[in-house]
Design a protein around this motif. Structure first.
Motif, PDB file in Angstrom:
ATOM      1  N   LEU A 174      22.491 -13.103  -0.822  1.00 28.39           N
ATOM      2  CA  LEU A 174      21.469 -12.089  -0.616  1.00 28.39           C
ATOM      3  C   LEU A 174      20.432 -12.585   0.388  1.00 28.39           C
ATOM      4  O   LEU A 174      20.093 -13.774   0.428  1.00 28.39           O
ATOM      5  N   ASP A 175      19.933 -11.650   1.179  1.00 27.56           N
ATOM      6  CA  ASP A 175      18.948 -11.968   2.214  1.00 27.56           C
ATOM      7  C   ASP A 175      17.686 -12.552   1.551  1.00 27.56           C
ATOM      8  O   ASP A 175      17.086 -11.920   0.675  1.00 27.56           O
ATOM      9  N   PRO A 176      17.253 -13.755   1.932  1.00 25.64           N
ATOM     10  CA  PRO A 176      16.040 -14.325   1.318  1.00 25.64           C
ATOM     11  C   PRO A 176      14.797 -13.452   1.505  1.00 25.64           C
ATOM     12  O   PRO A 176      13.919 -13.445   0.648  1.00 25.64           O
ATOM     13  N   LYS A 177      14.722 -12.718   2.605  1.00 25.97           N
ATOM     14  CA  LYS A 177      13.570 -11.836   2.808  1.00 25.97           C
ATOM     15  C   LYS A 177      13.549 -10.712   1.777  1.00 25.97           C
ATOM     16  O   LYS A 177      12.476 -10.320   1.303  1.00 25.97           O
ATOM     17  N   GLU A 178      14.726 -10.208   1.435  1.00 27.68           N
ATOM     18  CA  GLU A 178      14.798  -9.162   0.410  1.00 27.68           C
ATOM     19  C   GLU A 178      14.361  -9.708  -0.953  1.00 27.68           C
ATOM     20  O   GLU A 178      13.651  -9.030  -1.713  1.00 27.68           O
ATOM     21  N   LEU A 179      14.761 -10.939  -1.263  1.00 28.10           N
ATOM     22  CA  LEU A 179      14.362 -11.543  -2.535  1.00 28.10           C
ATOM     23  C   LEU A 179      12.873 -11.846  -2.569  1.00 28.10           C
ATOM     24  O   LEU A 179      12.216 -11.667  -3.601  1.00 28.10           O
ATOM     25  N   LEU A 180      12.331 -12.302  -1.433  1.00 25.36           N
ATOM     26  CA  LEU A 180      10.893 -12.568  -1.378  1.00 25.36           C
ATOM     27  C   LEU A 180      10.097 -11.275  -1.524  1.00 25.36           C
ATOM     28  O   LEU A 180       9.064 -11.241  -2.214  1.00 25.36           O
ATOM     29  N   LEU A 181      10.571 -10.218  -0.894  1.00 26.89           N
ATOM     30  CA  LEU A 181       9.894  -8.927  -1.023  1.00 26.89           C
ATOM     31  C   LEU A 181       9.933  -8.428  -2.466  1.00 26.89           C
ATOM     32  O   LEU A 181       8.936  -7.908  -2.993  1.00 26.89           O
ATOM     33  N   ALA A 182      11.081  -8.606  -3.135  1.00 25.13           N
ATOM     34  CA  ALA A 182      11.188  -8.183  -4.531  1.00 25.13           C
ATOM     35  C   ALA A 182      10.251  -8.989  -5.422  1.00 25.13           C
ATOM     36  O   ALA A 182       9.592  -8.434  -6.314  1.00 25.13           O
ATOM     37  N   ALA A 183      10.143 -10.306  -5.182  1.00 23.61           N
ATOM     38  CA  ALA A 183       9.258 -11.136  -5.995  1.00 23.61           C
ATOM     39  C   ALA A 183       7.789 -10.779  -5.759  1.00 23.61           C
ATOM     40  O   ALA A 183       6.984 -10.733  -6.701  1.00 23.61           O
ATOM     41  N   THR A 184       7.437 -10.507  -4.506  1.00 20.82           N
ATOM     42  CA  THR A 184       6.044 -10.141  -4.209  1.00 20.82           C
ATOM     43  C   THR A 184       5.676  -8.813  -4.846  1.00 20.82           C
ATOM     44  O   THR A 184       4.589  -8.658  -5.427  1.00 20.82           O
ATOM     45  N   TRP A 185       6.572  -7.847  -4.741  1.00 17.59           N
ATOM     46  CA  TRP A 185       6.320  -6.530  -5.345  1.00 17.59           C
ATOM     47  C   TRP A 185       6.227  -6.638  -6.873  1.00 17.59           C
ATOM     48  O   TRP A 185       5.358  -6.014  -7.494  1.00 17.59           O
ATOM     49  N   ALA A 186       7.140  -7.415  -7.478  1.00 17.46           N
ATOM     50  CA  ALA A 186       7.130  -7.550  -8.938  1.00 17.46           C
ATOM     51  C   ALA A 186       5.860  -8.239  -9.427  1.00 17.46           C
ATOM     52  O   ALA A 186       5.328  -7.895 -10.491  1.00 17.46           O
ATOM     53  N   LYS A 187       5.354  -9.197  -8.663  1.00 13.43           N
ATOM     54  CA  LYS A 187       4.122  -9.869  -9.069  1.00 13.43           C
ATOM     55  C   LYS A 187       2.921  -8.938  -8.979  1.00 13.43           C
ATOM     56  O   LYS A 187       2.003  -8.994  -9.805  1.00 13.43           O
ATOM     57  N   ALA A 188       2.942  -8.050  -7.972  1.00  7.58           N
ATOM     58  CA  ALA A 188       1.802  -7.147  -7.793  1.00  7.58           C
ATOM     59  C   ALA A 188       1.885  -5.932  -8.711  1.00  7.58           C
ATOM     60  O   ALA A 188       0.872  -5.481  -9.259  1.00  7.58           O
ATOM     61  N   LYS A 189       3.083  -5.381  -8.909  1.00 11.22           N
ATOM     62  CA  LYS A 189       3.252  -4.140  -9.659  1.00 11.22           C
ATOM     63  C   LYS A 189       3.735  -4.352 -11.094  1.00 11.22           C
ATOM     64  O   LYS A 189       3.692  -3.424 -11.901  1.00 11.22           O
ATOM     65  N   GLY A 190       4.253  -5.543 -11.385  1.00  8.60           N
ATOM     66  CA  GLY A 190       4.741  -5.797 -12.734  1.00  8.60           C
ATOM     67  C   GLY A 190       6.181  -5.395 -12.964  1.00  8.60           C
ATOM     68  O   GLY A 190       6.683  -5.530 -14.090  1.00  8.60           O
ATOM     69  N   ARG A 191       6.888  -4.935 -11.940  1.00 13.79           N
ATOM     70  CA  ARG A 191       8.297  -4.536 -12.076  1.00 13.79           C
ATOM     71  C   ARG A 191       8.955  -4.606 -10.697  1.00 13.79           C
ATOM     72  O   ARG A 191       8.279  -4.580  -9.660  1.00 13.79           O
ATOM     73  N   LEU A 192      10.275  -4.676 -10.696  1.00 13.40           N
ATOM     74  CA  LEU A 192      11.011  -4.708  -9.439  1.00 13.40           C
ATOM     75  C   LEU A 192      11.019  -3.326  -8.798  1.00 13.40           C
ATOM     76  O   LEU A 192      11.117  -2.309  -9.495  1.00 13.40           O
ATOM     77  N   PRO A 193      10.976  -3.249  -7.471  1.00 15.54           N
ATOM     78  CA  PRO A 193      11.093  -1.943  -6.813  1.00 15.54           C
ATOM     79  C   PRO A 193      12.516  -1.405  -6.935  1.00 15.54           C
ATOM     80  O   PRO A 193      13.467  -2.152  -7.212  1.00 15.54           O
TER      81      PRO A 193
END
Length: 384
Positions: free
Chosen positions: A136-155
Motif C-alpha cells: 500500500l502507498d505510504p502516503k495513503e497510510l499516512l493520510l489515513a492515520a492523520t485523519w483518524a487522529k483528528a476525526k477519531g475514525r478512518l475516512p
C-alpha cells in the motif's frame, strides 16, 4: 575558412583518409544556425577507437521494447495490459505502491481475464527497472492515520483501500486459472503477498522480499499473515518481527515462492502461449512446469552475514528455538540468553545474526509486533 571547408568534396576526403591508413578523421562539415561549421570525428576502419558503425543506430534495439503493444502507448497507466492468444499479461506500473484506483483497476482486469475463455493462464509482472510492489502507498497510510487522529475514525476512502486490497489478495489466492507471477525486484508486505499467493510464483537472482510493516506501526496486510503462517521453522514470525530481507533462491527454499524462473520467462511464455490452446487444461498446466529451472544452491553459510546468503542454513535452528516463544519480549529474552551463552553460537555469523535480530526488533513498534505475532499464530491454527 568555413566557406573553404564547405567546398571540400567528399571523394577528396575519402581519398585522403585512404592514403593515411584510416587514422585521420574525416571532416564532415555541418553548418548550424549561425553559419559556422561543426565537425564530427569518426574513424574510418572498425578497429579505430573512434569508429562509429553506421548500422548501429539502424539495428539497435528499441527503447522499452519489452513493453511494446501495451494498451497504453505512453506506458503511464498504473496497470498495463497486453493481450496475447492464450495468455493475458498484466504489468504493475506504480513504484509508489497501491492506491485505491490501482487496486480497483488490477482487480477488474484480473476478473476479466479469469472469465475469458481464450486465455489459458495470466501473467503478472512489474515494470523494470524498479520494485515489484511495495504494498500500500505510504502516503495513503499516512493520510489515513492523520485523519483518524483528528476525526477519531478512518475516512471512507481509506477503509475502501484496506478492504479492496484484501479482496485483491483473496482473488490472487483463489484464481481459477494459473496465475504466473514473476517476483521481479523488491517486494514488501501486501505487494509481496500478491506474488506469494499466486498459483505459479517465481523468483530469480534480483528478487527480494521483506515484511517491514511492524516498523511503521502496522501489521502485515493483503494476505501476508496467511503466507507467513504457512512457513516452517517459525520463519514467518522471524520475518514479521525483524523485517529480514530474503533474496534469490532463498525465497524458494523458505517456501515463499514455488519456482526458480528465468528473468525472460514471461516474455517467452507470451511467444508460446498460442500452443496452450491446442492441448487440454491439465496438459497446459504441465507445460507451465517446464519453464521452472533447476534450483541453485541456497541458504549457504558464511563466515559473516555479508559472506553467505541472505538467510543462512545455520540460522534456522536459532530461529526455530527463539521465535517459537509466546510474545516478542520472550523472543528477545531468548535471543539475549543465546548471546550470553558462548557455547550456543558456534560461528561469528551466528553471533552477528543474533545481534542484528535484537537491533531490528528494538526498532519495531511493540504494539504492532504483538498484533502481528498473534495474527500469524491464528492463521497457522486455521491452516492446520
Amino acid at each position: 575558412m568555413a566557406a573553404l571547408c564547405m567546398r571540400v568534396p567528399r571523394r577528396l576526403c575519402r581519398a585522403v583518409a585512404r592514403q593515411l591508413g584510416g587514422s585521420a578523421p574525416i571532416p564532415v562539415p555541418l553548418p548550424n544556425a549561425a553559419g559556422a561549421v561543426r565537425y564530427i570525428r569518426s574513424g574510418f576502419f572498425p578497429e579505430d577507437p573512434d569508429f562509429i558503425d553506421p548500422e548501429g543506430p539502424l539495428l539497435a534495439e528499441p527503447l522499452n521494447s519489452r513493453w511494446r503493444y501495451m494498451d497504453d502507448p505512453s506506458l503511464k497507466a498504473t496497470v498495463l495490459e497486453r493481450s496475447n492468444v492464450g495468455m493475458g499479461m498484466l504489468v504493475l506500473n506504480r513504484a509508489q505502491g497501491f492506491d485505491l484506483a490501482t487496486v480497483n483497476d488490477l482487480y477488474r482486469r484480473l476478473r476479466n481475464l479469469e472469465v475469458n475463455s481464450l486465455k489459458r493462464f495470466v501473467g503478472l509482472a512489474a515494470m523494470e527497472p524498479g520494485p515489484f510492489s511495495i504494498g500500500l502507498d505510504p502516503k495513503e497510510l499516512l493520510l489515513a492515520a492523520t485523519w483518524a487522529k483528528a476525526k477519531g475514525r478512518l475516512p471512507r476512502f481509506s477503509r475502501a483501500l484496506l478492504w479492496h486490497s484484501q479482496e485483491l489478495a483473496h482473488l490472487a489466492a483463489d484464481y481459477r486459472k494459473p496465475l504466473v507471477c514473476q517476483l521481479s525486484g523488491e517486494a514488501h508486505d501486501g505487494g509481496a503477498a500478491l506474488a506469494c499467493l499466486a498459483s505459479f510464483s517465481g523468483a530469480h537472482e534480483e528478487s527480494e522480499l521483506s515484511v517491514d510493516a511492524c516498523f511503521n506501526g502496522l501489521v502485515p496486510v493483503g494476505g501476508m499473515t496467511y503466507v507467513l503462517g504457512c512457513l516452517k521453522w517459525n520463519v514467518g514470525e522471524f520475518l514479521a518481527l525483524t523485517g529480514w530481507p530474503v533474496r534469490g533462491a532463498d525465497l524458494v527454499y523458505t517456501g515463499l515462492v514455488q519456482h526458480w524462473l528465468s528473468p525472460e520467462a514471461l516474455p517467452f511464455l507470451e511467444l508460446t502461449a498460442e500452443k496452450q490452446l491446442e492441448v487440454s487444461e491439465a496438459d497446459a498446466n504441465a507445460l507451465l512446469d517446464e519453464h521452472s529451472l533447476p534450483l541453485p544452491e541456497g541458504l549457504r553459510n558464511g563466515e559473516s552475514l555479508a559472506d553467505g546468503d541472505s538467510l543462512q542454513r545455520s540460522f534456522i535452528p536459532i530461529i526455530a528455538e527463539a521465535f517459537s516463544k509466546k510474545s516478542p519480549q520472550a523472543i528477545q529474552q531468548a535471543l539475549e540468553a543465546m548471546r550470553t551463552r558462548e557455547d550456543h553460537l558456534r560461528s561469528p555469523a551466528q553471533r552477528e545474526f543474533v545481534e542484528e535480530c535484537l537491533a531490528r526488533m528494538s526498532r519495531a513498534c511493540p504494539l504492532a509486533a504483538h498484533a502481528a505475532l498473534r495474527l500469524i499464530r491464528a492463521a497457522r491454527k486455521n491452516i492446520q
